[in-house]
Design a protein around this motif. Structure first.
Motif: not given
Length: 458
Positions: A71, A276, A278-279, A316, A318, A326-327, A331, A406
């Motif tokens: 990762w 991309i 996602k958080c 992720k 993508l 998704a994770w 980044s 990212t």
């Protein structure tokens, strides 16, 4: 013995820009001369109008080694950090495997970092439901703080904690004056049923501000009841900013961070099928994020950290575009300075406000302010040099992270690091890593402290 001189017309000293020459000797700032100063037989470099400032300290990074080095990993992460002007970072207790919740896991992490640190690195320990007896050991082994999640962390081996778990370890944290770091989302179950997992709006609705509010209320209760240091990581919600400000006016044991992605992006511009972005907590609406900016200007938010949390493209999602599988992680370790400089300049906020939020404030939070976070005589020669005026397009070729995906890719950013010095060693030159393995493993003292009852701001 290594000695050299660094000069600029814009050295950030005592919270202002001034012309100065730094005399570096034996890894430390030996002396600071006003103006330009040359000494016979001592190498001298002038950086003209480029900014010379203390090395950036990122207090919230996920490196994922050992166990999930595919990762990221210490080698690529600390190269990226150095390229971004970061000279010190503190790594979170997940998502390595094993997670850093036992003394044995902590030893494994320290061992994994050997020979791979291009900047200085320290670690937090983790709090999970069944490891209360390990907390004191983690602290005495050098952990800079103890991190807990009030919602699912994303990996089953790092389960969430509740109020009783926090109360159980609070006396130990108080004994050592170590901060409790909290991921502030506390679920209450009342969210809409998912109809389209590729919709960003549905993902945003699934993690409402209310969850952050619930968790922050609990964090404030714990802080007040036990008079311990509590740190709110990655604040994304604005509704309790005034409540945080009020409590901060009464104690010096509450601190708050936010992240570049909450300040640079807003939900309105995030397309569907783009995990991309996602958080957790999620990137929220522009109106909300403007209130985060207000909190920065008023000082309610203490510092900015990347919360760098990378993952391979397949994790992720993508390809599928599914936000819910998704994770969740952004980044961006290498680009905190560029991203923040871009936004601060756009808003007309002076760099005198930004630089301490990347240097002095995290140093004070971590207890490193006697050696890092400032350009001062006797301090470690951790130094960032950058051109705050240059504009560049972020392309994959620039990125030092293991994975190039990212949300900042393709963005036009302003300000780029040219040179980084770590412990007096020239690690980055012309934005390229030229020396490796110059970082050191950092440990908190791990000593008990004597504290009084007065927790008001000094």
């Amino acid at each position: 013995m290594t000695v050299f001189l660094l000069h600029s017309k814009r050295c950030f000293i005592e919270n202002k820009f001034q012309e100065a020459t730094l005399y570096i000797k034996d890894r430390c700032i030996h002396y600071i001369f006003n103006g330009q100063k040359r000494i016979d037989d001592v190498p001298f470099t002038s950086y003209g109008d480029f900014i010379i400032m203390p090395g950036i300290i990122d207090a919230h990074v996920h490196i994922n080694e050992p166990g999930r080095t595919d990762w990221e990993g210490f080698d690529t992460a600390t190269q990226a950090a150095a390229a971004g002007g970061i000279t010190t970072l503190i790594e979170m207790p997940l998502n390595a495997s094993p997670v850093t919740t036992t003394i044995d896991a902590f030893r494994q992490k320290k061992e994994a970092a050997k020979g791979k640190l291009h900047v200085n690195c320290g670690f937090y320990g983790g709090l999970i439901p069944l490891n209360a007896v390990e907390i004191e050991h983690l602290i005495t082994f050098g952990a800079f703080g103890i991190k807990g999640f009030l919602s699912h962390s994303g990996i089953d081996e790092f389960p969430k904690v509740d109020a009783e778990h926090l109360k159980a370890v609070a006396p130990v944290l108080k004994q050592y004056d170590v901060p409790l770091l909290l991921h502030c989302e506390l679920e209450d179950g009342e969210v809409p049923k998912v109809k389209n997992p590729k919709s960003y709006q549905e993902y945003l609705d699934s993690r409402p501000q209310r969850w952050e509010n619930n968790a922050i209320d609990l964090a404030l209760e714990i802080q007040k009841e036990f008079d311990i240091k509590v740190h709110i990581v990655h604040l994304s919600a604005s509704e309790l900013i005034e409540k945080l400000a009020d409590r901060k006016s009464k104690t010096d044991k509450l601190s708050v961070e936010t992240c570049p992605h909450y300040l640079f992006f807003s939900s309105e511009e995030i397309p569907d099928e783009a995990p991309i972005y996602k958080c957790a907590p999620p990137i929220r609406e522009k109106k909300n994020n403007e209130l985060l900016w207000d909190a920065i200007e008023k000082g309610t938010i203490d510092f900015i950290a990347s919360d760098h949390s990378p993952a391979p493209a397949e994790i992720k999602q993508l390809g599928s575009g599914d936000f819910f599988t998704a994770w969740g992680g952004i980044s961006g370790l290498q680009f905190t300075l560029s991203v923040m400089n871009t936004e601060f300049k756009l808003r007309g906020i002076p760099l005198e406000k930004l630089i301490p939020m990347l240097t002095q404030k995290p140093a004070e939070f971590l207890g490193l302010e006697s050696r890092k976070g400032f350009l001062k005589k006797g301090y470690d020669a951790d130094i960032t040099i950058w051109d705050d005026t240059v504009e560049y397009m972020l392309t994959e070729e620039i990125i030092n992270h293991r994975h190039k995906a990212t949300p900042y890719l393709g963005q036009k950013l302003k300000g780029r690091v040219t040179d980084t010095f770590v412990n007096g060693c020239h690690v980055v030159h012309a934005s390229k890593c030229i020396n490796k393995n110059k970082g050191e493993l950092l440990e908190r003292s791990g000593r008990k402290v004597t504290t009084g009852n007065n927790s008001k701001r000094r």
